[in-house]
Motif scaffolding. Structure first.
Motif, PDB file in Angstrom:
ATOM      1  N   GLN A   1       6.477  55.319 -34.612  1.00 14.14           N
ATOM      2  CA  GLN A   1       6.964  55.052 -33.262  1.00 14.14           C
ATOM      3  C   GLN A   1       5.872  55.313 -32.229  1.00 14.14           C
ATOM      4  N   LEU A   2       5.073  56.365 -32.432  1.00 18.48           N
ATOM      5  CA  LEU A   2       3.974  56.662 -31.515  1.00 18.48           C
ATOM      6  C   LEU A   2       2.930  55.550 -31.538  1.00 18.48           C
TER       7      LEU A   2
ATOM      8  N   PHE B   1       3.430  52.410 -32.327  1.00 17.43           N
ATOM      9  CA  PHE B   1       3.992  51.235 -31.658  1.00 17.43           C
ATOM     10  C   PHE B   1       3.924  51.394 -30.144  1.00 17.43           C
ATOM     11  N   SER B   2       4.161  52.615 -29.658  1.00 16.06           N
ATOM     12  CA  SER B   2       4.079  52.856 -28.211  1.00 16.06           C
ATOM     13  C   SER B   2       2.652  52.658 -27.704  1.00 16.06           C
ATOM     14  N   VAL B   3       1.678  53.199 -28.443  1.00 14.68           N
ATOM     15  CA  VAL B   3       0.274  53.036 -28.049  1.00 14.68           C
ATOM     16  C   VAL B   3      -0.120  51.569 -28.068  1.00 14.68           C
ATOM     17  N   LEU B   4       0.323  50.854 -29.114  1.00 15.74           N
ATOM     18  CA  LEU B   4       0.004  49.426 -29.223  1.00 15.74           C
ATOM     19  C   LEU B   4       0.618  48.642 -28.060  1.00 15.74           C
ATOM     20  N   GLY B   5       1.843  48.977 -27.692  1.00 21.45           N
ATOM     21  CA  GLY B   5       2.480  48.303 -26.568  1.00 21.45           C
ATOM     22  C   GLY B   5       1.757  48.555 -25.257  1.00 21.45           C
ATOM     23  N   LEU B   6       1.323  49.797 -25.039  1.00 17.17           N
ATOM     24  CA  LEU B   6       0.577  50.120 -23.820  1.00 17.17           C
ATOM     25  C   LEU B   6      -0.759  49.382 -23.768  1.00 17.17           C
ATOM     26  N   GLU B   7      -1.426  49.281 -24.906  1.00 13.97           N
ATOM     27  CA  GLU B   7      -2.707  48.576 -24.940  1.00 13.97           C
ATOM     28  C   GLU B   7      -2.529  47.085 -24.669  1.00 13.97           C
ATOM     29  N   VAL B   8      -1.480  46.480 -25.236  1.00 14.95           N
ATOM     30  CA  VAL B   8      -1.211  45.058 -24.976  1.00 14.95           C
ATOM     31  C   VAL B   8      -0.922  44.846 -23.496  1.00 14.95           C
ATOM     32  N   ALA B   9      -0.124  45.757 -22.892  1.00 13.59           N
ATOM     33  CA  ALA B   9       0.183  45.647 -21.465  1.00 13.59           C
ATOM     34  C   ALA B   9      -1.091  45.761 -20.624  1.00 13.59           C
ATOM     35  N   LEU B  10      -1.997  46.679 -20.998  1.00 17.66           N
ATOM     36  CA  LEU B  10      -3.243  46.847 -20.248  1.00 17.66           C
ATOM     37  C   LEU B  10      -4.133  45.615 -20.384  1.00 17.66           C
TER      38      LEU B  10
ATOM     39  N   ARG C   1       5.071  52.166 -46.049  1.00 19.17           N
ATOM     40  CA  ARG C   1       4.890  52.992 -44.842  1.00 19.17           C
ATOM     41  C   ARG C   1       3.398  53.195 -44.536  1.00 19.17           C
ATOM     42  N   HIS C   2       2.617  53.520 -45.560  1.00 19.23           N
ATOM     43  CA  HIS C   2       1.184  53.719 -45.347  1.00 19.23           C
ATOM     44  C   HIS C   2       0.508  52.421 -44.891  1.00 19.23           C
ATOM     45  N   LEU C   3       0.931  51.302 -45.466  1.00 21.15           N
ATOM     46  CA  LEU C   3       0.357  50.015 -45.068  1.00 21.15           C
ATOM     47  C   LEU C   3       0.675  49.696 -43.614  1.00 21.15           C
ATOM     48  N   LEU C   4       1.910  49.969 -43.203  1.00 26.38           N
ATOM     49  CA  LEU C   4       2.294  49.720 -41.810  1.00 26.38           C
ATOM     50  C   LEU C   4       1.506  50.622 -40.866  1.00 26.38           C
ATOM     51  N   GLU C   5       1.364  51.888 -41.213  1.00 23.62           N
ATOM     52  CA  GLU C   5       0.602  52.815 -40.367  1.00 23.62           C
ATOM     53  C   GLU C   5      -0.857  52.373 -40.255  1.00 23.62           C
ATOM     54  N   ALA C   6      -1.452  51.980 -41.386  1.00 25.22           N
ATOM     55  CA  ALA C   6      -2.848  51.540 -41.353  1.00 25.22           C
ATOM     56  C   ALA C   6      -3.012  50.293 -40.499  1.00 25.22           C
ATOM     57  N   SER C   7      -2.056  49.355 -40.599  1.00 26.22           N
ATOM     58  CA  SER C   7      -2.128  48.132 -39.798  1.00 26.22           C
ATOM     59  C   SER C   7      -2.032  48.450 -38.313  1.00 26.22           C
ATOM     60  N   LEU C   8      -1.096  49.323 -37.945  1.00 27.18           N
ATOM     61  CA  LEU C   8      -0.937  49.685 -36.532  1.00 27.18           C
ATOM     62  C   LEU C   8      -2.184  50.379 -35.988  1.00 27.18           C
ATOM     63  N   MET C   9      -2.757  51.282 -36.781  1.00 26.86           N
ATOM     64  CA  MET C   9      -3.969  51.965 -36.318  1.00 26.86           C
ATOM     65  C   MET C   9      -5.139  50.994 -36.182  1.00 26.86           C
ATOM     66  N   GLY C  10      -5.246  50.045 -37.122  1.00 24.49           N
ATOM     67  CA  GLY C  10      -6.310  49.043 -37.025  1.00 24.49           C
ATOM     68  C   GLY C  10      -6.164  48.179 -35.783  1.00 24.49           C
ATOM     69  N   TYR C  11      -4.928  47.732 -35.512  1.00 28.83           N
ATOM     70  CA  TYR C  11      -4.702  46.929 -34.308  1.00 28.83           C
ATOM     71  C   TYR C  11      -4.982  47.732 -33.043  1.00 28.83           C
ATOM     72  N   SER C  12      -4.623  49.010 -33.049  1.00 23.72           N
ATOM     73  CA  SER C  12      -4.858  49.858 -31.871  1.00 23.72           C
ATOM     74  C   SER C  12      -6.354  49.997 -31.591  1.00 23.72           C
ATOM     75  N   LEU C  13      -7.134  50.224 -32.643  1.00 28.08           N
ATOM     76  CA  LEU C  13      -8.581  50.337 -32.456  1.00 28.08           C
ATOM     77  C   LEU C  13      -9.177  49.027 -31.959  1.00 28.08           C
ATOM     78  N   PHE C  14      -8.696  47.909 -32.511  1.00 25.62           N
ATOM     79  CA  PHE C  14      -9.202  46.607 -32.077  1.00 25.62           C
ATOM     80  C   PHE C  14      -8.869  46.346 -30.611  1.00 25.62           C
ATOM     81  N   LEU C  15      -7.634  46.667 -30.203  1.00 26.85           N
ATOM     82  CA  LEU C  15      -7.252  46.465 -28.809  1.00 26.85           C
ATOM     83  C   LEU C  15      -8.043  47.374 -27.868  1.00 26.85           C
ATOM     84  N   ALA C  16      -8.342  48.595 -28.313  1.00 23.48           N
ATOM     85  CA  ALA C  16      -9.164  49.480 -27.493  1.00 23.48           C
ATOM     86  C   ALA C  16     -10.551  48.874 -27.265  1.00 23.48           C
ATOM     87  N   LEU C  17     -11.105  48.261 -28.319  1.00 19.53           N
ATOM     88  CA  LEU C  17     -12.404  47.586 -28.175  1.00 19.53           C
ATOM     89  C   LEU C  17     -12.301  46.390 -27.236  1.00 19.53           C
ATOM     90  N   VAL C  18     -11.208  45.622 -27.338  1.00 18.64           N
ATOM     91  CA  VAL C  18     -11.006  44.469 -26.446  1.00 18.64           C
ATOM     92  C   VAL C  18     -10.907  44.918 -24.991  1.00 18.64           C
TER      93      VAL C  18
END
Length: 219
Positions: free
Chosen positions: A3-4, A6-15, A86-103
């Protein structure tokens, strides 16, 4: 933790969306990013990124161990399937978060450069107009300076065009990433349903085992 993430990913997409469109919120976001990149901000960001990378590596290693265990047993148990998902979903979310931070970092950088180039173009254009309005009897040195200013304007225009193309390319990748995020949300809902189904199966198996043990004791 999911859930955390997903929240970070949503904030990054909004930014990212705020930075893509010229609105009053874009100025606020740029000022916030400017402050974040000063003082201890970069150190904190690098520390968080390094922590996420470590957790991402841990999730990848856990998935690797589960698959190795499944190879030994011949198939994945229901519990291992849930853990792997669960581990695959967590890894995917963290990867997307890092990519969005770079963007976000690249978008902020390009926006600052575009503003600087536009100001330089405005100054060069004013100088060019002043030189063109000068008397026809200007000296040879003034003509050379005018030629140099025109070349500088053409160079600035070329740089501005290049930066605009880079921003457009980033916008296209952000739209694609947004579609991937929507697909990921659907996949998360599916995994939750599979998880509930697998838990019900495990409970059913436990009940059967306990019933079987009870029958053995009675005999």
């Amino acid at each position: 933790m999911i859930q955390l993430l997903f929240s970070v990913l949503g904030l990054e997409v909004a930014l990212v969306l705020v930075l893509l469109f010229k609105t009053p919120l874009r100025k606020v976001a740029i000022l916030g990013l400017d402050r974040l990149k000063r003082g201890r901000g970069p150190v904190m960001v690098k520390t968080v990124a390094a922590t996420v990378m470590v957790v991402l590596g841990s999730s990848g290693y856990s998935i690797f161990k589960i698959h190795n265990r499944s190879n030994e047993l011949g198939q994945l148990t229901p519990t291992d399937q849930v853990l792997a998902s669960r581990h695959l979903l967590e890894a995917s979310l963290m990867g997307y978060s890092l990519f969005l931070a770079l963007v976000i970092d690249r978008l902020h950088h390009y926006i600052r450069e575009l503003r600087s180039l536009r100001k330089s173009m405005e100054v060069a254009t004013k100088l060019n107009r002043a030189m063109e309005e000068a008397k026809s009897g200007s000296s040879e040195s003034q003509e050379k300076e005018l030629t140099g200013l025109k070349e500088e304007i053409e160079k600035l225009k070329s740089q501005l065009h290049t930066k605009e193309e880079e921003v457009k390319s980033t916008e296209a990748s952000n739209l694609a990433l947004r579609k991937q995020s929507e697909g990921l949300l659907l996949e998360y809902d599916r995994l939750l349903e599979d998880n509930q189904h697998l838990r019900s199966q495990l409970q059913s198996i436990d009940l059967k085992l306990s019933h079987s043990d009870g029958n053995k004791k009675d005999t």
